[in-house]
Write an enzyme that holds these catalytic residues in place. Structure first.
Site, PDB file in Angstrom:
ATOM      1  N   LYS A  82      39.038  47.740  31.447  1.00 29.70           N
ATOM      2  CA  LYS A  82      38.219  47.441  32.614  1.00 29.70           C
ATOM      3  C   LYS A  82      38.312  48.615  33.592  1.00 29.70           C
ATOM      4  CE  LYS A  82      37.434  43.609  35.873  1.00 29.70           C
ATOM      5  NZ  LYS A  82      37.860  42.234  36.250  1.00 29.70           N
ATOM      6  N   SER A 157      34.205  38.957  36.602  1.00 30.80           N
ATOM      7  CA  SER A 157      33.923  40.364  36.718  1.00 30.80           C
ATOM      8  C   SER A 157      34.321  41.176  35.474  1.00 30.80           C
ATOM      9  CB  SER A 157      34.678  40.922  37.935  1.00 30.80           C
ATOM     10  OG  SER A 157      36.090  40.836  37.764  1.00 30.80           O
ATOM     11  N   SER A 181      37.588  35.650  36.690  1.00 31.19           N
ATOM     12  CA  SER A 181      37.004  36.887  36.169  1.00 31.19           C
ATOM     13  C   SER A 181      37.393  37.222  34.739  1.00 31.19           C
ATOM     14  CB  SER A 181      37.380  38.061  37.082  1.00 31.19           C
ATOM     15  OG  SER A 181      36.677  38.004  38.293  1.00 31.19           O
TER      16      SER A 181
END
Length: 475
Positions: A82, A157, A181
């Site tokens: 990420k 996310s 997320s």
């Protein structure tokens, strides 16, 4: 085997590396070829590190051939990171044009541990701007789409990580979770996500002090999730909330026979679409078939109290950080980020942080009382089957005919960020009529990580969602 390599599990790849039936270089080439095929449609990668990854794969190959040090636990295994997980010397934009020139001074703990274990970070994955949304699109990177149905988002996310796993461009990925997320994207993509209890996996300051959030692993199988989790767990001097000593999650578990599992479809106040309820109940029946005792319960939680607790919390911490970073550059923000900044600023002038804490501690007790006498709690991950790709949903969202003011209210994840000492494992439960996967959360008692994996393994065995030739996106 070549056509199946992009969907090879990390644990299977490691075994094949050990037996010299597969080379890390061969696997990396397969993933790069797959990315070239699907990335124009999915857009899960914001940065590709393929050249460096191939060099590292060659070095890993030499270790497996006995030329150099012994292979490490993740030796040669590709991992998509990420973007918000900093890599020293590389950009750290968090998907925002405001941060387009920011370069990370040091690597995040999860990145350092992947490198130390021999993992190869071959790509970095997209997020919404500053990770403030449950979908993934930004002015900087464009729209990330769900490989199962490109009209929909993979969630957020950690949407890029989830989309990459589903698209077959990585076997492992890093994620983080402050309101769902990790778990939301896992549900929307048919993957597995682990929200570790607070402190189990170290983070970077100052957000490491936010007791709602935590970093963690995503994968396509429970075993692969355990593999990566065991590399990430343990204390770090930069995060004094990180727990010591480190634990090691078992890789083998007894059956769930005799275990008591509480089932809650709505957690007291959430709206859940019928097909998601049906898939959740199918998971409950599978656990009963495996010998568990499943009993349906309800919680006394209300949407109003959850909203107040969350807005005061985000307003005090995450919203304040976004406001400071973006000050003077608000015109560069995505519309949903501006809305987040406005809402959290309003929260800072309304109820106090202490008002939120009173609600949170009451919810802690209510969950503990509800789970008393049970080993774990089972519930849906999301009440809605999918978010449309590229839509800011500033007017809210309709779930089962009911309009909710905010898209985040469609996720059943936030109560367990409030109760963030509870481990939660998100696993697939089926598919919606749109073709997009659905998922459930397995919630454990505080710091009882092993139990959620024990139940997760039991769910996976009779309802296999590993990506077989017959069960893959057609992207």
């Amino acid at each position: 085997m070549t056509t199946d390599l992009p969907y090879l599990s990390a644990t299977a790849a490691r075994a094949l590396f050990d037996s010299r039936e597969l080379s890390p270089v061969e696997l990396m080439h397969a993933l790069i070829d797959r990315a070239e095929q699907v990335e124009p449609h999915v857009n899960a990668f914001c940065e590709q590190l393929f050249d460096e990854a191939l060099v590292q794969a060659e070095e890993a190959e030499q270790r497996y051939l006995g030329r150099g040090p012994a292979p490490r636990p993740l030796e040669g295994i590709p991992v998509a990171a990420k973007e918000k997980h900093a890599i020293a010397g590389r950009s750290l934009t968090e998907g925002s044009l405001v941060n387009k020139d920011v370069v990370a001074a040091e690597s995040a703990p999860v990145i350092e541990r992947i490198h130390a274990a021999g993992g190869i970070i071959h790509a970095r994955t997209t997020t919404p701007e500053f990770s403030v949304a449950g979908f993934t699109h930004t002015p900087m990177w464009g729209v990330t789409r769900n490989p199962w149905n490109l009209a929909y988002s993979p969630g957020g996310s950690s949407g890029g990580s989830a989309a990459a796993l589903a698209a077959g461009t990585t076997p492992l990925a890093t994620a983080s979770d402050i309101g769902g997320s990790t778990r939301g994207p896992a549900a929307f993509t048919g993957t597995v996500g682990y929200k570790a209890p607070y402190g189990r996996i170290p983070g970077m300051p100052p957000m490491s002090m936010d007791f709602y959030r935590g970093d963690g692993p995503m994968a396509r199988t429970v075993d692969d999730t355990i593999l990566l989790a065991n590399m990430l767990i343990g204390p770090d001097v930069r995060d004094h909330t990180s727990l010591r000593p480190a634990i090691t999650l078992p890789t083998q578990y007894p059956s769930v026979e005799g275990m008591r599992v509480a089932l809650s479809i709505r957690l007291g106040c959430f709206v859940v679409e019928p097909e998601i309820e049906a898939n959740t109940r199918a998971v409950a029946r599978a656990l009963e078939t495996a010998g568990a005792i499943v009993e349906e319960i309800e919680l006394p939680w209300t949407a109003e109290e959850i909203r107040l607790a969350v807005t005061t919390h985000f307003g005090t911490i995450m919203g304040a950080i976004v406001a400071q970073v973006a000050a003077g550059n608000e015109d560069l923000l995505a519309p949903y980020t501006r809305a987040f900044a406005t809402q959290t600023a309003s929260a800072r002038t309304g109820a106090t942080f202490v008002d939120g804490l009173r609600i949170e501690t009451r919810m802690h007790r209510q969950l503990a009382e509800a789970m008393s006498g049970f080993d774990a709690l089972l519930c849906p991950t999301s009440g809605v089957s999918a978010y449309p790709a590229g839509d800011d949903m500033l007017d809210g969202i309709v779930v089962d005919g009911q309009r909710l003011d905010h898209a985040a209210e469609a996720l059943l994840t936030l109560p367990f960020n409030i109760n963030n000492r509870c481990p939660v494992l998100a696993v697939p439960s089926g598919h919606a009529s749109s073709g997009v996967p659905t998922g459930v959360q397995i919630v454990g008692h505080t710091y009882d990580d092993a139990t959620v994996f024990r139940v997760g393994k039991a769910v996976e065995q009779p309802r296999p969602w590993d990506y077989t030739r017959e069960h893959r996106p057609r992207v």
